[in-house]
Design a protein around this motif. Structure first.
Motif, PDB file in Angstrom:
ATOM      1  N   TYR A  14      -5.034   3.339   4.055  1.00 16.62           N
ATOM      2  CA  TYR A  14      -4.691   3.457   2.643  1.00 16.62           C
ATOM      3  C   TYR A  14      -5.896   3.656   1.733  1.00 16.62           C
ATOM      4  O   TYR A  14      -5.852   4.505   0.852  1.00 16.62           O
ATOM      5  CB  TYR A  14      -3.853   2.252   2.202  1.00 16.62           C
ATOM      6  N   VAL A  54      -2.274  -0.630  -3.789  1.00 14.85           N
ATOM      7  CA  VAL A  54      -3.442  -0.854  -2.931  1.00 14.85           C
ATOM      8  C   VAL A  54      -4.307  -1.993  -3.462  1.00 14.85           C
ATOM      9  O   VAL A  54      -4.860  -2.786  -2.697  1.00 14.85           O
ATOM     10  CB  VAL A  54      -4.255   0.458  -2.800  1.00 14.85           C
ATOM     11  N   GLY A 103      -7.373   6.398   3.311  1.00 13.55           N
ATOM     12  CA  GLY A 103      -6.188   7.242   3.154  1.00 13.55           C
ATOM     13  C   GLY A 103      -5.963   8.255   4.256  1.00 13.55           C
ATOM     14  O   GLY A 103      -5.349   9.293   4.037  1.00 13.55           O
ATOM     15  N   CYS A 106       0.832  -1.204   0.000  1.00 15.20           N
ATOM     16  CA  CYS A 106       0.000   0.000   0.000  1.00 15.20           C
ATOM     17  C   CYS A 106       0.868   1.255   0.000  1.00 15.20           C
ATOM     18  O   CYS A 106       0.603   2.211  -0.741  1.00 15.20           O
ATOM     19  CB  CYS A 106      -0.917   0.008   1.221  1.00 15.20           C
ATOM     20  N   GLU A 107       1.913   1.257   0.823  1.00 15.92           N
ATOM     21  CA  GLU A 107       2.805   2.417   0.917  1.00 15.92           C
ATOM     22  C   GLU A 107       3.401   2.758  -0.446  1.00 15.92           C
ATOM     23  O   GLU A 107       3.663   3.920  -0.749  1.00 15.92           O
ATOM     24  CB  GLU A 107       3.959   2.144   1.892  1.00 15.92           C
TER      25      GLU A 107
END
Lengths: 653, 653
Positions: free
Chosen positions: B578, B516, B581, B511-512
């Motif tokens: 994520y 996602v 967010g 995700c980072e």
């Protein structure tokens, strides 16, 4: 076949019983908890052993706590039989005990617990398990200290206003079972003196009970117990002496009037204070103080020659890291603990015991070092520190000379311990030497010919206390030593020592420097004086100018004085070490006999040495000596004569 | 007027309840005590305050332990009324508690206990007393953890061979009250699965009871309970849910099929594991593990936004010095604890909490430093250390790269904490920088474009685990970062992550780095798959290739797997942080909203921030955002838009 023993992680038995002890003090109906940090036992401990079962068998892992046994890849509950086939196994018993401390007992044909087991608290290396001789059956409980008991009958029961006064004849310590009549309320007033028992308001220990209270009252000190209340005469009292059975190995008799009674008084006092640990006194504080214990260790080496109570006391005082304050919060007392351990090791050669406490000892020393002055290495007062030394007039400004002298000795003690364990000693000896140089530079007053307490105050005050320790620990010799003797120890212009605690050090210093007669005079006047006042155990302090109940007051309280205080037993040490003149000189059992009869014209002493004893009989001017063990020499002040075990020698002094 | 509160020395409540918790695990009729060192509370603590009584009054120093009160030069017993005249006093309550931990409660017109009191354990500086909101009346007992309870009714009771099988519908945790018929013997078999409850031999929790046993059985995990025995049908079972009432502040719904059920499954699992502390699982081990807790802290910040359990867990993990082994004996877990505290501080700004643990944290860091390689500063394996990282294939020869990356982050965490407390940071930042240089020199493989696990083995093995942490902690950026993503994170040739523990870190890294959708896919397949298997809470692990009771086996035992494991609640974190967010960006309440809908076409999320929350509604391509508190910015990948509290914004993504 070997006997099974209850086992635990070394020190946990002592830590647990010291914890209980530290919170038993009471005063005027109040609990009086210990005023320093007290260590707790570990909650979880592991016990391991590789063993071979020659045939199939069954065993039970007995514990008063809980836990499990790992064996052959399986888990088993504790306290239930476990069957094993013949074979070799690694067993691990992982126990926890939230109420007391983890302890294990296994007694079966296939497996027994004893010191051959290894144990660890999950965050330190495994070490051999510890045990105590009293715990060797599944029914035993190491959380209960193995005291002995004896029924006590009152010597007298006297009607008093609103009750009955029981007199148990002499100082006692133990539990009392009270049967309170239904619907009645009675008050017990404990008195070490008759006056105390008759003064409910001011007595240290008193409590009010009904039939709903537990009839067995906690063990306490008393000679007298007053039972007060309308139905006091109907209340039944059953008192027991609670004591540690430990044998006297020393004796001393003499034609000196009263000396036999003084010895008996001291021995009795010392026994009453010899319990889980060496106590200061049995009424108050009933805590373990390092300075008091240091003197008890010296006395015990002569009276009992048994390391058990000394080692338990060292473990209790040492507690556990992290060390954040000094032992008993007192700077000198941390140093005394290190010195105590070294003197114990030196006298008994018990290096394995030292090994079990060495990591903690090093932690304590590291803590001490964290508080020294960075430039001089002096022990200085930091937050939370108590610079005790002694009650009385001392100049405690800046670094205090006394503290440096005991620290110097503590460095040497560390060096001695490290050497015994085969570890490097230089770090300690270098600290000692540097500190000695600084002490001589800053505290030696050439004009006064003695050590001053403080070099920062400008007062240049000379006290006996500081100079006595310079002599006792051998900080100076030759001309300086003679100067200290002349200008401090024997200087009538200096303030007198007023506490019995420090008086013992002064008497030791007098004897060490050849003034045995002065010590003998003091024994007869001070201890003899107490006896004449009716003491049945040695008081915490004695002032011959006081009369009646004045004797019982201390710390601002009419009965605040303890009438049974361990440090009063010093004559045992003085008579054995200096009059009979017997000194252990090495851990290998070497000893030296150098009697100093002083003003006594005859005496007979038996003094333990190593695993035996030496008998010294003096009838002026002849002295007969017989040792049951080898290693001795006789010294008449000029020449040394080796002593063959079992042979009788006669010397003219 | 202020409310009176039970008070204690900070941390003692947690240390005590962690001690109890650590010894509650049971397996196959056996206690299964914790396998690392567990700290105990202090036995004696002092509480002090200067107070002014405006008028004469009475108060009682209530404690479940014992002790005394010093006031106006006198001693008073606890738990009895004390009269004071109007005036100003210094009070000191000196308490001990051998069974639990010293705690004090005073509630009177003249004096109340609360955080304004100072407390110390006799060997450390006084600090403000601690309390918990549940304890505010004399009848409360801080030694009893304040759980809530709810009666449970079985969804079904089914006759089985030799007994009855109760099904409570879903995973539960709580005590069961059993009424055993006189002279009968019954066996309870607890099952997280039906299969486990029907397999007494292999079930993890079982016990055999008679009418003589306590009817209330300890709280345990179960969905099913089989009652076995001739009179099983006559035995009465009353089960209760034992839980910590804590409110959900986050929610997430979407049109993605099954996602609502996954969220509910995760939230339910997380609540069951949120107790005194964050547990790993409720059947097994029921211990507090630093790695597991680290993930729970992240999840809790989103689900609860309540610091209480996190701070209790940090205190429990930290325990007390001396530190002689790593947290849970695991090298990485000590580092995670420091990082956890820093991330907690950074997110919440709770510096006063940090201050209460800082001395112990520094001691732990000092312990860690004592085990680093002297030349490189690397964390290396020492006696008693467990280099865990993850189950699976890692090259643990010599210094392990993963350990250095978390240590590097731990140095930075210490710097952050020190800065928050106004202490010097350079010692930490210099260690971090030196370590980073060494890591890049020794572990960066330019050819493979990623970090290798070991530079000593010669194998130059690249694993996802190591490189995931290089990404998560930002060890590299720019070209090296892209290389790590390409050659490790997204490299199909590397061994897959197989543990759900590490899977969460992998999903975070995906995700980072903008992947996602990959995380969303995994959520639907992995968690969705478990749901399809009938899970009512998230399992410790899930392998879609297994069938039936295969799912329940782990660690070589047919029901060894926990079916309710906290680390399975990761989707809460992934969806809030994520997909919605929402990220807290500073302790002052600053936050950023940067939704990444991925493959979802609509969702609605409420995510807590600071003392409020932010609501994010997405219906492709529009995203509506409303925050209840200031400090937010919206980021659409290119530009930042400040968010005014209370106002609704719509963005096209």
């Amino acid at each position: 076949m070997k006997k099974a023993k209850w086992i635990w992680y070394p020190g946990e038995f002592e830590i647990y019983h010291h914890m209980l002890l530290s919170f038993r003090r009471q005063e005027k109906g109040c609990d009086y908890p210990c005023v320093w940090h007290v260590s707790r036992p570990e909650v979880n401990v592991r016990f391991r052993k590789r063993f071979t079962a020659a045939r199939d068998g069954v065993f039970t892992a007995v514990t008063r706590g809980r836990g499990m046994v790992r064996l052959g890849g399986r888990l088993y509950p504790v306290n239930e039989p476990i069957s094993v086939k013949a074979g070799t196994y690694d067993i691990s018993a992982e126990l926890f005990d939230i109420n007391a401390f983890p302890a294990l007992f296994i007694d079966s044909d296939v497996l027994k617990t004893d010191e051959s087991w290894l144990t660890d608290p999950f965050d330190a290396a495994p070490v051999p398990a510890a045990c105590e001789p009293a715990f060797y059956s599944a029914a035993d409980d190491p959380a209960v200290f193995p005291f002995a008991y004896r029924e006590l009958s009152p010597a007298a029961a006297e009607p008093i206003k609103n009750g009955v006064l029981y007199d148990y004849g002499q100082e006692q310590f133990g539990p009392v079972r009270v049967t309170v009549p239904a619907n009645a309320e009675i008050t017990l007033v404990y008195g070490e003196s008759r006056a105390e028992a008759l003064d409910p308001e001011n007595a240290v220990i008193r409590e009010t009970l009904t039939a709903a209270d537990a009839p067995e009252r906690p063990a306490r000190a008393f000679r007298y117990i007053a039972v007060l209340g309308e139905q006091a005469a109907q209340a039944r009292l059953e008192a027991r002496l609670e004591y540690l059975p430990i044998e006297d190995k020393a004796s001393f008799s003499s034609d000196e009037p009263g000396l036999g009674d003084i010895w008996a008084l001291c021995a009795r006092t010392f026994h009453l204070n010899t319990r889980e640990f060496f106590l200061d006194g049995i009424k108050r504080d009933r805590w373990v103080w390092s300075g008091d214990a240091y003197q008890s260790f010296m006395i015990a080496r002569y009276l009992y020659n048994d390391p058990s109570v000394t080692e338990r006391t060292i473990r209790a005082l040492l507690g556990k890291p992290p060390y954040r304050l000094h032992v008993n919060t007192i700077v000198d007392y941390s140093a005394f603990l290190l010195i105590s351990l070294w003197e114990h090791c030196e006298a008994t050669g018990r290096v394995p015991f030292v090994r079990t406490v060495w990591e903690n000892i090093k932690d304590l020393y590291a803590f001490m070092s964290s508080r020294w002055d960075a430039h001089t290495g002096y022990a200085v007062q930091r937050e939370g520190d108590w610079i005790f030394v002694d009650c009385g007039v001392l100049d405690k400004d800046g670094p205090v000379c006394f503290e440096q002298i005991v620290l110097w000795k503590a460095h040497l003690a560390m060096a001695g311990l490290a050497a015994a364990l085969g570890e490097p000693t230089r770090i300690y000896t270098e600290c000692a030497e540097a500190l000695r140089r600084n002490i001589l530079r800053d505290f030696w007053d050439a004009e006064k010919g003695a050590f001053i307490d403080s070099f920062t105050s400008g007062r240049r005050f000379v006290t006996r206390q500081t100079n006595i320790f310079a002599l006792l620990y051998g900080l100076v010799d030759g001309e300086k030593k003679q100067s200290v003797i002349r200008n401090a120890l024997l200087n009538p212009e200096l303030p007198a020592i007023t506490t019995p605690y420090f008086k013992l050090y002064e008497l030791l210093a007098l004897c060490e420097t050849g003034h045995v007669t002065a010590a003998q005079d003091y024994i007869s006047s001070y201890w003899g004086g107490m006896l004449r006042e009716g003491a049945t155990s040695v008081w915490e302090a004695y002032d011959p100018t006081q009369t009646g109940a004045e004797h019982y007051a201390m710390y601002g309280s009419p009965y605040g004085k303890s009438l049974c205080h361990a440090w009063g037993s010093g004559p045992i040490l003085l008579l054995c070490r200096y009059v009979a003149g017997v000194k252990q000189t090495g851990p290998d059992g070497a000893f030296r006999v150098a009697p100093a009869p002083g003003r006594y014209t005859s005496f007979e002493a038996t003094v333990p040495v190593g695993k035996g004893d030496v008998c010294v009989r003096y009838q002026a001017p002849a002295c007969t000596v017989q040792a049951s063990v080898p290693g001795g020499v006789f010294f008449d002040g000029k020449t040394e004569t080796p002593l063959t075990a079992g042979r009788t020698y006669t010397f003219i002094l």
